[in-house]
Design a protein around this motif. Structure first.
Motif, PDB file in Angstrom:
ATOM      1  N   LEU A   1      22.735 -42.562  -9.768  1.00 35.86           N
ATOM      2  CA  LEU A   1      22.230 -43.808 -10.344  1.00 35.86           C
ATOM      3  C   LEU A   1      20.722 -43.740 -10.555  1.00 35.86           C
ATOM      4  CD1 LEU A   1      24.183 -46.514  -8.265  1.00 35.86           C
ATOM      5  CD2 LEU A   1      24.476 -46.009 -10.696  1.00 35.86           C
ATOM      6  N   MET A   2      20.011 -43.229  -9.563  1.00 35.15           N
ATOM      7  CA  MET A   2      18.558 -43.148  -9.681  1.00 35.15           C
ATOM      8  C   MET A   2      18.131 -42.110 -10.712  1.00 35.15           C
ATOM      9  SD  MET A   2      17.159 -43.749  -5.794  1.00 35.15           S
ATOM     10  CE  MET A   2      18.333 -42.686  -4.953  1.00 35.15           C
ATOM     11  N   VAL A   3      18.890 -41.032 -10.823  1.00 42.58           N
ATOM     12  CA  VAL A   3      18.568 -40.024 -11.837  1.00 42.58           C
ATOM     13  C   VAL A   3      18.732 -40.608 -13.235  1.00 42.58           C
ATOM     14  CG1 VAL A   3      19.318 -37.851 -12.862  1.00 42.58           C
ATOM     15  CG2 VAL A   3      19.101 -38.044 -10.381  1.00 42.58           C
ATOM     16  N   ARG A   4      19.834 -41.311 -13.476  1.00 42.91           N
ATOM     17  CA  ARG A   4      20.072 -41.888 -14.799  1.00 42.91           C
ATOM     18  C   ARG A   4      19.087 -43.024 -15.118  1.00 42.91           C
ATOM     19  NH1 ARG A   4      21.819 -37.886 -16.276  1.00 42.91           N
ATOM     20  NH2 ARG A   4      23.999 -37.338 -16.711  1.00 42.91           N
ATOM     21  N   ALA A   5      18.509 -43.642 -14.088  1.00 39.37           N
ATOM     22  CA  ALA A   5      17.501 -44.675 -14.334  1.00 39.37           C
ATOM     23  C   ALA A   5      16.239 -44.087 -14.959  1.00 39.37           C
ATOM     24  CB  ALA A   5      17.160 -45.398 -13.030  1.00 39.37           C
TER      25      ALA A   5
ATOM     26  N   LEU B   1      29.623 -35.787 -10.158  1.00 33.91           N
ATOM     27  CA  LEU B   1      30.608 -36.696 -10.748  1.00 33.91           C
ATOM     28  C   LEU B   1      29.932 -37.951 -11.274  1.00 33.91           C
ATOM     29  CD1 LEU B   1      33.533 -37.505 -11.338  1.00 33.91           C
ATOM     30  CD2 LEU B   1      33.674 -38.414  -9.004  1.00 33.91           C
ATOM     31  N   GLY B   2      29.014 -38.506 -10.493  1.00 26.32           N
ATOM     32  CA  GLY B   2      28.296 -39.690 -10.943  1.00 26.32           C
ATOM     33  C   GLY B   2      27.497 -39.433 -12.209  1.00 26.32           C
ATOM     34  N   LEU B   3      26.831 -38.276 -12.292  1.00 27.46           N
ATOM     35  CA  LEU B   3      26.053 -37.952 -13.482  1.00 27.46           C
ATOM     36  C   LEU B   3      26.949 -37.757 -14.694  1.00 27.46           C
ATOM     37  CD1 LEU B   3      23.432 -35.511 -11.922  1.00 27.46           C
ATOM     38  CD2 LEU B   3      23.022 -37.818 -12.793  1.00 27.46           C
ATOM     39  N   ALA B   4      28.181 -37.270 -14.479  1.00 29.48           N
ATOM     40  CA  ALA B   4      29.113 -37.103 -15.589  1.00 29.48           C
ATOM     41  C   ALA B   4      29.649 -38.443 -16.093  1.00 29.48           C
ATOM     42  CB  ALA B   4      30.272 -36.211 -15.159  1.00 29.48           C
TER      43      ALA B   4
ATOM     44  N   PRO C   1      15.928 -52.463 -19.309  1.00 25.90           N
ATOM     45  CA  PRO C   1      16.586 -53.372 -18.357  1.00 25.90           C
ATOM     46  C   PRO C   1      17.753 -52.720 -17.618  1.00 25.90           C
ATOM     47  CG  PRO C   1      16.137 -54.512 -20.413  1.00 25.90           C
ATOM     48  CD  PRO C   1      15.865 -53.064 -20.662  1.00 25.90           C
ATOM     49  N   ALA C   2      18.570 -51.956 -18.355  1.00 24.99           N
ATOM     50  CA  ALA C   2      19.705 -51.276 -17.718  1.00 24.99           C
ATOM     51  C   ALA C   2      19.225 -50.227 -16.730  1.00 24.99           C
ATOM     52  CB  ALA C   2      20.600 -50.638 -18.780  1.00 24.99           C
ATOM     53  N   ARG C   3      18.170 -49.510 -17.083  1.00 27.37           N
ATOM     54  CA  ARG C   3      17.634 -48.488 -16.188  1.00 27.37           C
ATOM     55  C   ARG C   3      17.042 -49.107 -14.931  1.00 27.37           C
ATOM     56  NH1 ARG C   3      13.535 -46.222 -20.040  1.00 27.37           N
ATOM     57  NH2 ARG C   3      12.810 -45.055 -18.217  1.00 27.37           N
ATOM     58  N   ALA C   4      16.395 -50.244 -15.079  1.00 28.13           N
ATOM     59  CA  ALA C   4      15.854 -50.935 -13.908  1.00 28.13           C
ATOM     60  C   ALA C   4      16.980 -51.375 -12.984  1.00 28.13           C
ATOM     61  CB  ALA C   4      15.015 -52.136 -14.342  1.00 28.13           C
TER      62      ALA C   4
ATOM     63  N   THR D   1      11.249 -35.822 -11.974  1.00 26.06           N
ATOM     64  CA  THR D   1      10.780 -37.159 -12.332  1.00 26.06           C
ATOM     65  C   THR D   1      10.170 -37.877 -11.137  1.00 26.06           C
ATOM     66  OG1 THR D   1      12.555 -37.318 -13.968  1.00 26.06           O
ATOM     67  CG2 THR D   1      11.441 -39.371 -13.356  1.00 26.06           C
ATOM     68  N   VAL D   2       8.912 -38.252 -11.264  1.00 23.53           N
ATOM     69  CA  VAL D   2       8.226 -39.060 -10.252  1.00 23.53           C
ATOM     70  C   VAL D   2       7.768 -40.341 -10.930  1.00 23.53           C
ATOM     71  CG1 VAL D   2       6.271 -39.195  -8.666  1.00 23.53           C
ATOM     72  CG2 VAL D   2       7.457 -37.023  -8.985  1.00 23.53           C
TER      73      VAL D   2
END
Length: 245
Positions: free
Chosen positions: A38-42, A103-106, A115-118, A181-182
Motif C-alpha cells: 500500500l505504501m509503495v503504491r502511494a 501479491l499486494g503490488l500485483a 487523493p487516492a495515494r494519500a 522513494t523517500v
C-alpha cells in the motif's frame, strides 16, 4: 473502557497453543506485507527498509518481495557473531512477507491521483502498526531485522533506540542512493508506527498459560492475605420498621 496490559513478549515454544498462535502469526505477517505494498503504491515515501528494497528493485530484475527475502537471509548471517538464533517466526517472517508484498503490488493499481495515494499511505501506515501488533503478539520470535537490532544492542551495551536509529538511517541513506522513494510517507511512518503498535498490542499479545496461572495464583494469594470476608452488619431497624409500616 481501559485497555488490558500486554503480557511479556518473549518467544514461546512452537508447541504452545499452535492452533491459537499460528493463524495470528501468518495473518499478521500477511497484513504487514500488504501494508508495505500500500505504501509503495502511494508513491509518497516508504519505511527505511522498503526504501532499500525499492532502490535494489530499480537496479536489478528481482521483485520487491524477492529482494526483501534475500536481504532477510543476508541479515540472518549477521546474527551469527551476535549469537542470535532464528526461530520459526523468523523464517515465517522472511517467506510470508515476500509473497504477501508481491501479491499486494500485483493487485493494487499504479499511477493513481493524489487523493487516492494519500488514502493508500494513511491506510498502509495504520495497517502496518496493526499488523506488527498482531504478529509480534503471537510470540514466535523476532524477524531478521528486529533480531539484528536486539542482538546488536545486547552485544554492544547500547540502547535499542540508538541501535535501531543507526541501522534504519544507514538503510535509508543506502536505499535513497539507489533510487528508493523517500518522502512524507517516510516521516509519517517513523512518527506513527511505534505509537500505533503500542496502542494495538494489548489486544493481540498472547498470554502464556503459565503466566495466566501465575496471575491467578497471585490474585488468590492476595485474597487469602486479606483474611475471610467480613459478615455484613445487620442494619438497625428504623422507626418505620418497628411499627410494621
Amino acid at each position: 473502557m481501559s485497555r488490558p496490559a500486554p503480557p511479556p513478549l518473549t518467544c514461546l515454544p512452537l508447541g504452545e497453543q499452535p492452533r491459537r498462535r499460528l493463524p495470528q502469526l501468518f495473518i499478521g505477517l500477511a497484513l504487514y506485507g500488504f501494508s508495505l505494498s500500500l505504501m509503495v503504491r502511494a508513491s509518497l515515501g516508504v519505511n527505511p527498509w522498503s526504501v532499500l528494497y525499492e532502490g535494489l528493485e530499480h537496479r536489478t530484475s528481482l521483485s520487491f518481495g524477492t529482494i526483501s527475502a534475500a536481504l532477510g537471509v543476508l541479515v540472518l548471517l549477521l546474527w551469527i557473531p551476535l549469537k542470535q538464533r532464528p526461530t520459526f517466526g523468523t523464517v515465517a517472517n522472511i517467506v510470508v512477507l515476500a509473497y504477501s508484498s508481491d501479491l499486494g503490488l500485483a493487485l493494487l493499481p499504479q499511477h493513481l491521483g493524489l487523493p487516492a495515494r494519500a488514502g493508500l499511505l494513511v491506510g498502509g501506515v495504520l495497517l502496518n502498526g496493526l499488523s506488527v501488533a498482531v504478529y509480534v503478539g503471537a510470540r514466535f520470535g523476532p524477524g531478521p531485522r528486529d533480531g539484528l537490532m536486539t542482538g546488536a544492542s545486547t552485544a554492544t551495551g547500547r540502547s535499542l533506540r540508538l541501535i535501531r536509529t543507526l541501522v534504519e538511517l544507514t538503510v535509508l541513506a543506502l536505499g535513497r542512493l539507489l533510487g528508493g522513494t523517500v518522502g512524507v510517507g517516510t516521516v509519517l511512518y517513523a512518527l506513527a508506527v511505534g505509537p500505533l503498535t503500542q496502542f494495538f498490542l494489548p489486544w493481540f499479545a498472547y498470554g502464556s498459560g503459565a503466566g495466566q496461572a501465575a496471575g491467578a495464583a497471585a490474585s488468590a494469594g492476595a485474597d487469602s492475605l486479606a483474611g475471610p470476608p467480613r459478615r455484613p452488619r445487620r442494619p438497625r431497624p428504623t422507626a418505620r420498621s418497628e411499627v410494621g409500616a
